[in-house]
Design an enzyme around this catalytic site. Structure first.
Site, PDB file in Angstrom:
ATOM      1  N   ARG A  29      -3.225  -6.508   0.069  1.00  0.00           N
ATOM      2  CA  ARG A  29      -2.645  -7.797   0.430  1.00  0.00           C
ATOM      3  C   ARG A  29      -1.265  -7.574   1.018  1.00  0.00           C
ATOM      4  O   ARG A  29      -0.541  -6.678   0.587  1.00  0.00           O
ATOM      5  CB  ARG A  29      -2.467  -8.699  -0.791  1.00  0.00           C
ATOM      6  CG  ARG A  29      -3.718  -9.064  -1.439  1.00  0.00           C
ATOM      7  CD  ARG A  29      -3.600 -10.342  -2.262  1.00  0.00           C
ATOM      8  NE  ARG A  29      -4.958 -10.804  -2.420  1.00  0.00           N
ATOM      9  CZ  ARG A  29      -5.609 -11.559  -1.553  1.00  0.00           C
ATOM     10  NH1 ARG A  29      -5.005 -12.017  -0.500  1.00  0.00           N
ATOM     11  NH2 ARG A  29      -6.856 -11.880  -1.745  1.00  0.00           N
ATOM     12  N   HIS A  80       0.567   4.863   2.301  1.00  0.00           N
ATOM     13  CA  HIS A  80      -0.291   4.588   3.453  1.00  0.00           C
ATOM     14  C   HIS A  80      -0.929   5.897   3.920  1.00  0.00           C
ATOM     15  O   HIS A  80      -0.225   6.902   4.060  1.00  0.00           O
ATOM     16  CB  HIS A  80       0.539   3.964   4.578  1.00  0.00           C
ATOM     17  CG  HIS A  80      -0.279   3.547   5.751  1.00  0.00           C
ATOM     18  ND1 HIS A  80      -1.068   2.416   5.728  1.00  0.00           N
ATOM     19  CD2 HIS A  80      -0.451   4.110   6.963  1.00  0.00           C
ATOM     20  CE1 HIS A  80      -1.694   2.316   6.899  1.00  0.00           C
ATOM     21  NE2 HIS A  80      -1.338   3.323   7.664  1.00  0.00           N
TER      22      HIS A  80
END
Length: 187
Positions: free
Chosen positions: A92, A110
């Protein structure tokens, strides 16, 4: 007194486990005091139970707005006196309520060398592009998508053609880089 971490995840939770294990064995001088998931029943909840970490499960659609569920999250984080939020596969975009309450205290992992290959499908996108050096980035979270200030990165060279093998190599590097980066931030 040890720092208190909250780990947010939406799925499998392998990075949650890497962080919790590093806290347990002393590589991170902190404790995970809360696991937050927006996907009730996600496997990360089983990992949290294994480490005795309380779990906060919620469904965003049960709230009238992002601000409403983030206000609930801020209250829960405050109750646990959380110092640092670690996003670990939390799928999110963090909103203004959480960003304001924890400014410069939310980090994300990431699976690419940012600023390249932002977004939810970074490994697949990089694989399809044909890059030869993949990687992992830890960055501060701000209002942009995968655009906050980079804290650390690690390269993952790969010239094969098996995306599952590539994902395994990237995850292995994540499980090394995230705990070591968290420890450096807490010093």
């Amino acid at each position: 007194m040890k720092s208190k971490l909250a780990v947010f995840a939406s799925g499998n939770g392998s990075n949650f486990e890497a962080i919790a294990q590093a806290c347990e064995d002393g590589r991170i001088d902190a404790e995970v005091v809360l696991c937050v998931t927006d996907k009730p029943g996600a496997y990360v909840t089983q990992r949290a139970k294994k480490f005795g970490v309380p779990v906060l499960e919620f469904r965003p659609k049960d709230y009238p707005s992002k601000a409403a569920f983030e206000t609930m999250l801020v209250d829960a984080l405050s109750d646990k006196e959380v110092d640092l939020i670690c996003l670990a596969g939390y799928m999110r975009i963090v909103g203004e309520v959480l960003l304001s309450a924890y400014e410069n205290r939310i980090i994300n992992i990431h699976p690419a060398l940012l600023p390249a290959f932002k977004g939810a499908h970074a490994i697949k996108d990089a694989f399809e592009y044909g890059v030869k050096v993949y990687g992992v980035t830890i960055h501060y979270v701000d209002s942009s998508l995968d655009g906050g200030k980079i804290i650390s990165q690690a390269a993952v060279p790969y010239e094969g053609n098996d995306i599952d093998e590539l994902e395994s190599l990237i995850h292995a590097q994540e499980h090394i880089l995230y705990p070591s980066t968290i420890q450096k931030l807490l010093k």
